[in-house]
Design a protein around this motif. Structure first.
Motif, PDB file in Angstrom:
ATOM      1  N   ILE A   1       0.834  -1.209   0.000  1.00 49.30           N
ATOM      2  CA  ILE A   1       0.000   0.000   0.000  1.00 49.30           C
ATOM      3  C   ILE A   1       0.866   1.255   0.000  1.00 49.30           C
ATOM      4  N   TYR A   2       1.914   1.233   0.816  1.00 46.27           N
ATOM      5  CA  TYR A   2       2.723   2.439   0.982  1.00 46.27           C
ATOM      6  C   TYR A   2       3.988   2.408   0.114  1.00 46.27           C
ATOM      7  N   LYS A   3       3.981   1.528  -0.851  1.00 40.43           N
ATOM      8  CA  LYS A   3       5.055   1.461  -1.838  1.00 40.43           C
ATOM      9  C   LYS A   3       6.427   1.301  -1.207  1.00 40.43           C
ATOM     10  N   GLU A   4       6.494   0.448  -0.194  1.00 43.88           N
ATOM     11  CA  GLU A   4       7.768   0.145   0.449  1.00 43.88           C
ATOM     12  C   GLU A   4       8.143  -1.306   0.156  1.00 43.88           C
ATOM     13  N   THR A   5       9.403  -1.551   0.321  1.00 40.20           N
ATOM     14  CA  THR A   5       9.861  -2.932   0.129  1.00 40.20           C
ATOM     15  C   THR A   5       9.235  -3.796   1.211  1.00 40.20           C
ATOM     16  N   PRO A   6       8.574  -4.856   0.825  1.00 40.63           N
ATOM     17  CA  PRO A   6       7.896  -5.677   1.839  1.00 40.63           C
ATOM     18  C   PRO A   6       8.879  -6.374   2.774  1.00 40.63           C
ATOM     19  N   LEU A   7       8.431  -6.589   3.982  1.00 40.68           N
ATOM     20  CA  LEU A   7       9.214  -7.385   4.940  1.00 40.68           C
ATOM     21  C   LEU A   7       9.239  -8.837   4.476  1.00 40.68           C
ATOM     22  N   THR A   8      10.398  -9.439   4.533  1.00 36.21           N
ATOM     23  CA  THR A   8      10.502 -10.852   4.173  1.00 36.21           C
ATOM     24  C   THR A   8      10.247 -11.713   5.404  1.00 36.21           C
ATOM     25  N   GLN A   9      10.004 -12.973   5.151  1.00 39.94           N
ATOM     26  CA  GLN A   9       9.801 -13.891   6.283  1.00 39.94           C
ATOM     27  C   GLN A   9      11.050 -13.939   7.152  1.00 39.94           C
TER      28      GLN A   9
ATOM     29  N   ALA B   1      20.143 -11.649  14.976  1.00 40.64           N
ATOM     30  CA  ALA B   1      20.848 -10.502  14.390  1.00 40.64           C
ATOM     31  C   ALA B   1      20.026  -9.940  13.226  1.00 40.64           C
ATOM     32  N   GLY B   2      19.913  -8.617  13.135  1.00 36.98           N
ATOM     33  CA  GLY B   2      19.106  -7.983  12.095  1.00 36.98           C
ATOM     34  C   GLY B   2      17.688  -7.716  12.545  1.00 36.98           C
ATOM     35  N   GLY B   3      17.344  -8.205  13.712  1.00 40.90           N
ATOM     36  CA  GLY B   3      15.989  -8.039  14.216  1.00 40.90           C
ATOM     37  C   GLY B   3      15.623  -6.601  14.508  1.00 40.90           C
ATOM     38  N   ALA B   4      16.594  -5.795  14.962  1.00 43.68           N
ATOM     39  CA  ALA B   4      16.312  -4.396  15.286  1.00 43.68           C
ATOM     40  C   ALA B   4      15.906  -3.616  14.039  1.00 43.68           C
ATOM     41  N   GLU B   5      16.602  -3.838  12.937  1.00 39.19           N
ATOM     42  CA  GLU B   5      16.273  -3.158  11.682  1.00 39.19           C
ATOM     43  C   GLU B   5      14.896  -3.576  11.182  1.00 39.19           C
ATOM     44  N   ALA B   6      14.612  -4.880  11.314  1.00 39.14           N
ATOM     45  CA  ALA B   6      13.291  -5.373  10.892  1.00 39.14           C
ATOM     46  C   ALA B   6      12.190  -4.737  11.738  1.00 39.14           C
ATOM     47  N   LYS B   7      12.456  -4.548  13.012  1.00 37.44           N
ATOM     48  CA  LYS B   7      11.451  -3.940  13.897  1.00 37.44           C
ATOM     49  C   LYS B   7      11.176  -2.492  13.519  1.00 37.44           C
ATOM     50  N   LYS B   8      12.214  -1.730  13.173  1.00 33.12           N
ATOM     51  CA  LYS B   8      12.039  -0.335  12.760  1.00 33.12           C
ATOM     52  C   LYS B   8      11.130  -0.240  11.537  1.00 33.12           C
ATOM     53  N   LYS B   9      11.398  -1.120  10.590  1.00 28.53           N
ATOM     54  CA  LYS B   9      10.599  -1.089   9.362  1.00 28.53           C
ATOM     55  C   LYS B   9       9.146  -1.439   9.652  1.00 28.53           C
ATOM     56  N   ARG B  10       8.943  -2.445  10.480  1.00 26.66           N
ATOM     57  CA  ARG B  10       7.571  -2.850  10.808  1.00 26.66           C
ATOM     58  C   ARG B  10       6.861  -1.751  11.597  1.00 26.66           C
ATOM     59  N   THR B  11       7.555  -1.126  12.506  1.00 33.35           N
ATOM     60  CA  THR B  11       6.960  -0.043  13.299  1.00 33.35           C
ATOM     61  C   THR B  11       6.587   1.138  12.399  1.00 33.35           C
ATOM     62  N   ARG B  12       7.432   1.455  11.446  1.00 37.44           N
ATOM     63  CA  ARG B  12       7.152   2.556  10.528  1.00 37.44           C
ATOM     64  C   ARG B  12       5.895   2.284   9.718  1.00 37.44           C
ATOM     65  N   LEU B  13       5.741   1.058   9.276  1.00 38.99           N
ATOM     66  CA  LEU B  13       4.524   0.704   8.520  1.00 38.99           C
ATOM     67  C   LEU B  13       3.292   0.825   9.414  1.00 38.99           C
ATOM     68  N   ALA B  14       3.425   0.418  10.663  1.00 35.30           N
ATOM     69  CA  ALA B  14       2.298   0.501  11.594  1.00 35.30           C
ATOM     70  C   ALA B  14       1.906   1.947  11.857  1.00 35.30           C
ATOM     71  N   GLU B  15       2.907   2.795  12.007  1.00 34.86           N
ATOM     72  CA  GLU B  15       2.619   4.211  12.266  1.00 34.86           C
ATOM     73  C   GLU B  15       1.937   4.881  11.075  1.00 34.86           C
ATOM     74  N   ARG B  16       2.336   4.506   9.883  1.00 35.59           N
ATOM     75  CA  ARG B  16       1.717   5.064   8.687  1.00 35.59           C
ATOM     76  C   ARG B  16       0.270   4.595   8.592  1.00 35.59           C
ATOM     77  N   GLU B  17       0.055   3.355   8.985  1.00 37.34           N
ATOM     78  CA  GLU B  17      -1.323   2.856   8.962  1.00 37.34           C
ATOM     79  C   GLU B  17      -2.174   3.616   9.965  1.00 37.34           C
ATOM     80  N   GLN B  18      -1.643   3.857  11.153  1.00 36.46           N
ATOM     81  CA  GLN B  18      -2.374   4.589  12.172  1.00 36.46           C
ATOM     82  C   GLN B  18      -2.693   6.013  11.702  1.00 36.46           C
ATOM     83  N   ALA B  19      -1.719   6.622  11.094  1.00 37.36           N
ATOM     84  CA  ALA B  19      -1.928   7.999  10.632  1.00 37.36           C
ATOM     85  C   ALA B  19      -2.980   8.053   9.536  1.00 37.36           C
ATOM     86  N   SER B  20      -3.021   7.054   8.710  1.00 33.02           N
ATOM     87  CA  SER B  20      -3.958   7.063   7.577  1.00 33.02           C
ATOM     88  C   SER B  20      -5.367   6.680   7.988  1.00 33.02           C
ATOM     89  N   PHE B  21      -5.491   5.774   8.888  1.00 32.84           N
ATOM     90  CA  PHE B  21      -6.826   5.244   9.211  1.00 32.84           C
ATOM     91  C   PHE B  21      -7.226   5.468  10.658  1.00 32.84           C
TER      92      PHE B  21
END
Length: 364
Positions: A306-314, A325-345
Motif C-alpha cells: 500500500i505504501y510502496k515500500e519494500t515488503p518485509l521478508t519472512q 541478528a538484524g531483528g532491530a532493523e526489521a522492527k524499525k521497518k515494521r513499526t514505521r509501517l504501523a505508524e503510517r497505517e495509524q496515521a492514515s486510518f
C-alpha cells in the motif's frame, strides 16, 4: 755274635755245664738290641683272585612311619590337584553357560584339567579359538580403528547396559537377540564405535521422544530434509555410530523447526532450519515464534504494498520475532509501517499498529 765265657765265671761245680745252663748264661750276657733297620722294598703284588659268587639279595627293610605318611600326603595332594582342576572346570563351564559361552569352555576343557598347563596358557589358547573371535568380534574392529580391546568382563558389561537401555525405551527384542555363543551382532557396532551407554541413551531419546513420538509435522519435515528415513527405521537411523551424535541432534532440531513452521503454513528449507538451529532456536521457540510470524507477515506485506515500500521478508520477521541478528532493523521497518497505517486510518484498520508491534516468540 760270639759270647766268650770262662767256666769259672759260671760258678759251676763241674767243669762241663749243660746246654741249658750255657744258654741261660748266654742270654744273661747278651748285649742290648740295636736300632731297627729300614723297611725293605715291598715285594711285587700277586695276581687278584677270582671274584666269588654274589650272595642272594636280602629282604627290603621296613619304611618308617614318617616315610609312609609323606608318601600318602603326596598321593592325596596329587588327587586334590586333579579334583581342584575338575572343580575349576565345572565352575568355569557353569559360568560360561550362564553367558551362553558353553562351546568356548568345551574348547579348552582338556587344558583346564591338565595340571601342567598354566592359567595364562589356557587364556592365550582360548582367545585364539574361532569361537572366541566370533563371540567378541567387535574387539578386532576396535583394534583396527586404533582403540584398545576390551576385556571379556568389560565387553559383556557393555552389552548388558545396552540391552537395559533398549528395553527401557521399548525397542524390539530383535535389537538384543542373541546368536551362537551369546553373540549380539546388533550391539557390536556400538562396541566397535566406542559408543558409551550414556550416548546410546541420548540417541534413543532423540529417536523416540523427539521424532517418533513428536507431532506428525516433525516426522514429515525429517523425511523431507533427509529422504529415505521412515518411522520404522528412525531408531536405526539415529543409532548408526557412523553418524556423529551432534550431527543427529542438529538434524532432529532442524526437523522440529521445520515442523513448527509447517504447522503455521510457513515454509522453511533444510538449510534455513539448520541455520536457525545453529543460532540456538529450539523446537519450542520455533513453535511459539512461527505462530507470531504467521500472524504478522501477511498484513505487513499488504501495508508495504500500500505504501510502496519494500515488503518485509519472512526472514526479517524471523529475525525480529526470534531475537536474531538484524531483528532491530526489521522492527524499525515494521513499526514505521504501523505508524503510517495509524496515521492514515486513525487506528481503525483491520490490523492495528499494536498488532504489528508484537514482540518475539508470540508476545504482544
Amino acid at each position: 755274635m760270639t759270647v766268650g765265657f770262662d767256666e769259672r765265671d759260671l760258678g759251676f761245680r763241674s767243669g762241663n755245664p749243660t746246654w741249658s745252663e750255657a744258654e741261660a748264661f748266654a742270654n744273661a750276657q747278651m748285649m742290648p738290641t740295636g736300632p731297627t733297620g729300614g723297611i725293605g722294598v715291598t715285594g711285587v703284588t700277586g695276581t687278584t683272585g677270582t671274584t666269588g659268587v654274589t650272595g642272594a639279595t636280602g629282604t627290603t627293610g621296613s619304611k618308617t612311619v614318617e616315610q609312609l605318611v609323606a608318601e600318602q600326603q603326596a598321593k592325596l595332594a596329587n588327587a586334590q590337584a586333579q579334583a581342584n582342576r575338575q572343580s575349576a572346570w565345572d565352575l568355569l563351564s557353569a559360568e560360561f553357560n550362564r553367558y551362553g559361552l558353553g562351546t568356548l569352555a568345551n574348547a579348552v576343557k582338556s587344558l583346564i584339567t591338565d595340571t601342567t598347563v598354566s592359567p595364562g596358557e589356557i587364556a592365550i589358547q582360548l582367545r585364539n579359538t574361532q569361537e572366541y573371535k566370533d563371540r567378541f568380534a567387535a574387539n578386532a574392529k576396535r583394534i583396527e580403528s586404533g582403540l584398545g580391546a576390551l576385556t571379556e568382563a568389560q565387553y559383556i558389561a557393555l552389552e548388558d547396559q545396552y540391552q537395559n537401555i533398549m528395553r527401557k525405551y521399548g525397542l524390539p527384542e530383535s535389537w538384543v537377540s542373541k546368536g551362537l555363543n551369546g553373540r549380539q551382532a546388533n550391539l557390536e557396532k556400538f562396541i566397535a564405535g566406542d559408543v558409551s551407554p550414556v550416548e546410546l541413551e541420548d540417541r534413543i531419546q532423540l529417536a523416540v521422544d523427539r521424532v517418533k513420538n513428536a507431532p506428525k509435522s516433525v516426522m514429515d519435515a525429517f523425511q523431507s530434509y533427509y529422504p529415505g528415513v521412515g518411522t520404522t527405521d528412525m531408531v536405526a537411523y539415529v543409532l548408526d555410530p557412523k553418524l556423529a551424535l551432534p550431527e543427529i541432534k542438529r538434524r532432529v532440531q532442524a526437523a522440529e523447526i521445520g515442523g513448527a513452521f509447517a504447522e503455521n503454513k510457513l515454509t522453511v528449507d533444510e538449510a534455513r532450519a539448520r541455520e536457525l538451529a545453529s543460532l540456538g532456536v529450539t523446537g519450542e521457540q520455533a513453535r511459539q515464534g512461527a505462530s507470531t510470524i504467521a500472524g504478522v507477515l501477511p498484513r505487513a506485506g499488504e501495508l508495504a504494498s500500500i505504501y510502496k515500500e519494500t515488503p518485509l521478508t519472512q526472514q526479517q520477521v524471523e529475525q525480529e520475532v526470534l531475537g536474531l541478528a538484524g531483528g532491530a532493523e526489521a522492527k524499525k521497518k515494521r513499526t514505521r509501517l504501523a505508524e503510517r497505517e495509524q496515521a492514515s486510518f486513525s487506528g481503525q484498520t483491520g490490523l492495528s499498529g499494536k498488532a504489528l508491534q508484537q514482540n518475539r516468540a508470540g508476545g504482544f
